[in-house]
Enzyme design. Structure first.
Site, PDB file in Angstrom:
ATOM      1  N   SER A 155      36.994  47.421  34.354  1.00 33.91           N
ATOM      2  CA  SER A 155      37.757  46.699  33.355  1.00 33.91           C
ATOM      3  C   SER A 155      38.839  47.651  32.718  1.00 33.91           C
ATOM      4  CB  SER A 155      37.046  46.011  32.191  1.00 33.91           C
ATOM      5  OG  SER A 155      36.197  46.971  31.506  1.00 33.91           O
TER       6      SER A 155
ATOM      7  N   HIS B  44      39.227  43.239  35.556  1.00 38.19           N
ATOM      8  CA  HIS B  44      39.563  42.327  34.576  1.00 38.19           C
ATOM      9  C   HIS B  44      41.152  42.273  34.387  1.00 38.19           C
ATOM     10  CE1 HIS B  44      35.382  42.427  32.438  1.00 38.19           C
ATOM     11  NE2 HIS B  44      35.352  42.063  33.724  1.00 38.19           N
TER      12      HIS B  44
ATOM     13  N   ASP C  51      29.557  43.417  32.012  1.00 37.50           N
ATOM     14  CA  ASP C  51      29.915  42.974  33.225  1.00 37.50           C
ATOM     15  C   ASP C  51      29.756  43.980  34.359  1.00 37.50           C
ATOM     16  OD1 ASP C  51      30.600  41.004  35.036  1.00 37.50           O
ATOM     17  OD2 ASP C  51      32.710  41.228  34.736  1.00 37.50           O
TER      18      ASP C  51
END
EC number: 2.1.1.80
Length: 955
Positions: A13, A40, A132
């Site tokens: 991310s 992301h 995540d």
């Protein structure tokens, strides 16, 4: 079709762009692996990730589209606002279901990668915040694949790597630049692991390893499937770069820590909430109503989840039972046991804390009702946690729970050999009540024991236990660890117990009943836990709501002293002896009681033992008059004391009631505070959700900012290149928009127009030029209207000449947004042309002045020019001479061998020839004898040479 090559799923991310670039810069183009990048991304912003990564790798970088096949040596990038999985060898895209800020795209892809590729799957988690990727890496590890995590200290944001490491999901932790070398080194070990070959030496080493495991852990894996054991051993060998299983067996013997690691590797903790959601729907809608049918309200429902791993399935069952009881408006006591061999997994299950990605398996309504969000994780609510009892148990050798209504054992037997499965099924039947339900996974069955169970749902493997008495006998004679001793020595032990009588125990019980005082065991608050002897003279049920408090049950006259003694003993831990008087009908009975502390060494809890004993009184006091009554003064004193005592008791009772009222008010206040706390907790959860969404948005903004920063750097480089290009080609350029307003100009253009930097944005017509005739704006407008380029020469007041080209300005999308004027200085060329023209005129004049016939030939012996005397002497015209080969003159009559020898042989060798005699019949003038003078003139650099040929007639 499942890929036959490794597929690498890469997730990141915030800060992931730099990590991706470092990774691909150190990776070769022919690794034989496919790479899928999951970043992301802002769902509303076009991603530049494909263009950026393409500069870092020679491999082809593609943005994924739905149903795109995955092939090796390519990089696939997830598009914005899409979820992506891999199935049957292709990438499948879908619109996300979860709201923005709650999505876990990395986990979604890595979980599908683990299911699709198994031990060919490789997961990588790089820089980022949040959790995540943790769950997906664990799935890949459980499937036999490899999981790599960036070293948090080297990441811009270490949240995602740190969470993965803390959860034990990483098989390797290292900097990004070292990952490609590790992948290439383990390329051979990442291939499919075949079934164990039946070689005696290999089988012997496997058995040695299992014996070492059994000695170290106390658990026997000999009846586990050899393919499973082989894959796990191969993976541990690959992580230590050991290629010989015998060497690995020696390594295990020398390194006890590796034995523990291999043991944990063999404990396959693969589970999730509501796995096979349709199966749980069948359990709730069809199975539970049958199990609870005709059950009384005080029924105790018993269930067992065998092989519960980290507890998700046990909590799923507890949630299902809670929902069923709420919907049916029935309340049962539930005893739900969950066991597993892995003590670490059981500790995780007891904590009841799970990452945010469980939202993918649990509905939003269940998340709200049964989970609490705290510290970026979900915690099981108290009412669900208290329904489940977790314990470490070996289902193979430890005794099972009994009298069960439901037994769940899903995806455990698939790792066991058939022999072991045939031992477990009768044990499960033994553990269930008649009519109880066995719940297996879709890939499991009851095997060779159809007589023990009746199928309730064949698709989702629900089986109802039938009444089959021989099954119990089969279980007890199977040789299981918990039943072997019984089956071997049952008869002998029964005979011994029949012959031997324990007189000591018999005497102890008789003495306790005869001589031990009536006693009760209470907790520190005075609640009765155990009663010994007849306590009726001292205790009686208290009126009102039933209570087991020894103080509430104490008879009149005993409560006050007993309350004080209990409080003192509970706080000080000392033994107390007290006296009290109990009113029995019309007399007062003296009672001695003692309070002693008890400590349970096993449970570590403190209890109190309260013993009661009557005190004999030779002259008990009577409350009425009679023979031998006391004197009047004594009676008066007694009455006064009794009145004072009654007053004191009334005051004490009032104080107690006030205290109880205060306690009730405090309870009410506490309930209000709890309600307020729940509201605050709900508000906090909403704020936490908003925080997560803002956090996710911030990550995406960081990613977009990194992409834009990279693009800005690229544009700056392009602008520098363009500036240097325009400055070095010395061509003045002016860019105009559709209204002929200056957009940009180069330095050379200032020689034509008097431009300064502040003129950008002004019409070109407002700028004074140095042109003699300035009509370029009209021609620029014509080009803009017709889109036909034009070109012309112009002169400046400084007598410089420029070649002007006017062309339309086209964008990459082929849109006309103005015109471009370029000015090329051709002053030197014009001067050279004029000088060349003057020299040519001079040379022609000299040639024409000569009396002798004269020809000028080029290197191909073609006539460039001829003198007037040549035309006159040979009676020809320029049209028949210039541009033709000298041999073709006079219709080929000039093809003279002597002339050819002169021009092609003598002249190239001697550069000049004089007095060369030629005797020939020339057309038009007849036979003549001529002297030829020839000279070869070398051209300048890059220019062809010429031949000057002069002729003189000899009479």
């Amino acid at each position: 079709m499942t890929p036959s090559f490794p597929v690498v799923g890469m997730g990141a991310s915030a800060g992931g762009l730099d990590a991706f670039e470092q990774f691909f810069q150190h990776l070769c183009a022919d690794s034989g692996m496919a790479f899928v990048v999951v970043q992301h991304l802002d769902p509303a912003h076009a991603s530049l990730l494909v263009e950026i990564l393409q500069r870092s790798t020679p491999m082809l970088v593609l943005e994924a589209v739905d149903q795109l096949p995955v092939v090796p040596n390519r990089v696939y990038v997830i598009p914005p606002n899409r979820d992506m999985i891999i199935a049957n060898g292709v990438l499948q895209l879908s619109i996300p279901d979860l709201p923005h800020g709650q999505r876990m795209p990395v986990d979604t892809f890595l979980c599908s990668l683990a299911e699709e590729c198994g031990n060919q799957a490789i997961g990588i988690v790089l820089s980022g915040t949040g959790t995540d990727g943790t769950h997906g890496l664990q799935k890949i590890r459980d499937a036999g694949g490899m999981s790599l995590v960036q070293e948090p200290d080297t990441a811009k944001f270490g949240g995602m790597p740190s969470r993965a490491i803390q959860a034990g999901s990483a098989s390797h932790v290292l900097p990004v630049e070292q990952m490609p070398a590790l992948l290439l080194a383990s390329r051979g070990a990442a291939g499919p692991v075949p079934e164990m070959p039946p070689r005696p030496d290999r089988a012997g080493n496997i058995n040695r390893i299992l014996q070492l495991l059994s000695a170290a852990s106390g658990h026997d894996f000999s009846l586990y499937k050899k393919s499973t054991i082989g894959r796990r051993i191969e993976r541990r060998m690959a992580q230590h770069d050991i290629h010989d299983i015998e060497a690995y067996a020696r390594y295990l013997k020398e390194q006890p820590g590796e034995l523990q690691a291999l043991f944990k590797e063999l404990l396959i903790n693969v589970t999730s909430f509501f796995r096979d959601a349709e199966a749980f729907d069948v359990l709730k809608q069809e199975i539970l109503p049958q199990l609870f049918a005709d059950k009384p309200e005080d029924y105790v429902f018993r269930a067992w989840v065998a092989g519960c791993a980290t507890g998700e399935e046990a909590y799923s069952l507890a949630i299902l039972l809670h929902e069923y009881m709420d919907e049916s408006q029935r309340s049962f006591k539930v005893q739900l046991y969950a066991t597993d061999l892995d003590d670490e997994a059981i500790n995780h299950a007891r904590a009841g804390v799970y990452p945010l990605n469980v939202a993918q398996d649990v509905t939003a309504e269940r998340l709200r009702r049964f989970f609490v969000k705290e510290d970026g994780r979900y915690r099981i609510r108290k009412e669900i946690r208290e329904m489940v009892v977790f314990a470490v148990q070996n289902v193979i050798k430890d005794p099972p729970f009994t009298r069960l209504d439901l037994l769940c054992c899903r995806n455990l037997m698939i790792y066991l050999e058939t022999e072991l499965q045939n031992r477990l099924i009768p044990a499960f039947h033994y553990a269930l009540r008649p009519g109880g339900v066995l719940f297996l996974s879709p890939s499991e069955s009851i095997g060779n024991h159809p007589e023990l169970f009746e199928a309730q749902n064949r698709k989702w493997k629900f089986y109802r236990a039938t009444h089959f008495p021989p099954a119990s006998q089969a279980v007890m004679t199977q040789g299981r660890a918990w039943s072997v001793d019984y089956s071997r020595h049952a008869t002998e032990d029964t005979m011994k117990r029949a012959k031997e009588t324990n007189f000591a125990e018999m005497a102890r019980r008789t003495l306790l009943q005869s001589y031990a005082p009536a006693s009760v065991v209470t907790d520190r608050k005075g609640n009765i836990l155990y009663v010994h002897g007849d306590t009726g003279p001292y205790l009686r049920p208290a009126p009102g709501q039933a209570s087991l408090s020894v103080i509430d049950m104490a008879r009149d006259g005993l409560q006050l002293e007993l309350r004080g003694a209990l409080q003192t003993a509970a706080s000080g831990g000392a033994t107390l002896d007290r006296m009290a008087s109990i009113k029995n009908k019309d007399s007062l009975q003296n009672v001695r009681f003692s309070v002693r502390p008890l400590v349970d060494p096993v449970a570590g809890e403190d209890f109190l033992l309260v013993s009661f004993q009557e005190v004999a009184d030779d002259a008990p006091k009577k409350t009425g008059r009679g023979k031998g009554a006391a004197l009047p003064a004594e009676l008066q004193r007694i009455g006064e004391l009794e009145r004072q005592l009654a007053y004191t008791r009334e005051g004490l009772q009032a104080t107690i009631e006030e205290q109880q009222a205060s306690n009730e008010e405090l309870k009410s206040s506490n309930e209000e505070l709890q309600s307020t706390n729940e509201e605050l907790q709900s508000t906090n959860e909403e704020l936490e959700t908003s925080k997560e969404e803002l956090h996710s948005l911030n990550e995406e903004l960081i990613t977009v900012n990194n992409e834009l920063q990279s693009k800005i750097e690229q544009l700056a480089d392009m602008q520098n290149d363009m500036k240097n290009l325009l400055d070095n080609i010395s061509v003045g350029t002016v860019f105009l928009d559709q209204h002929l307003v200056i957009r940009r100009f180069t330095r050379e253009a200032q020689r034509v127009y008097r431009l300064v930097a502040s003129d950008v944005g002004r019409p070109l017509g407002d700028i004074k030029s140095d042109l003699v005739v300035d009509d370029l704006l009209a021609e620029a407008q014509t080009v803009l209207d017709s889109l036909v380029p034009c070109e012309r020469e112009v002169r400046t007041l400084g007598d410089a000449t420029y070649l002007v080209r006017i062309q339309p300005y086209r964008t990459l999308d082929n849109v006309i947004e103005g015109v471009v004027l370029t000015f090329t200085d051709i002053s030197r060329r014009i001067e050279a042309e004029e000088a060349g023209r003057a020299a040519r005129d001079l040379a022609e004049a000299i040639v024409d002045t000569a009396r002798e016939p004269l020809l000028v030939l080029n290197g191909k012996l073609e006539v460039i020019s001829a003198s007037r005397s040549f035309y006159r002497h040979f009676k020809v015209v320029p049209q028949e001479t210039v541009g033709r080969s000298v041999y073709a003159l006079g219709n080929g009559k000039w093809a003279i061998p002597a002339l050819a020898e002169l021009l092609e042989t003598v002249l190239p060798r001697d550069r000049s020839v004089e007095g060369y005699v030629v005797d020939h019949d020339f057309p038009g003038i007849g036979h003549q004898k001529m002297l030829l003078n020839a000279r070869r003139l070398a051209g300048e650099a890059g220019q062809p040479s010429m031949i000057l040929l002069a002729m003189e007639s000899i009479d």
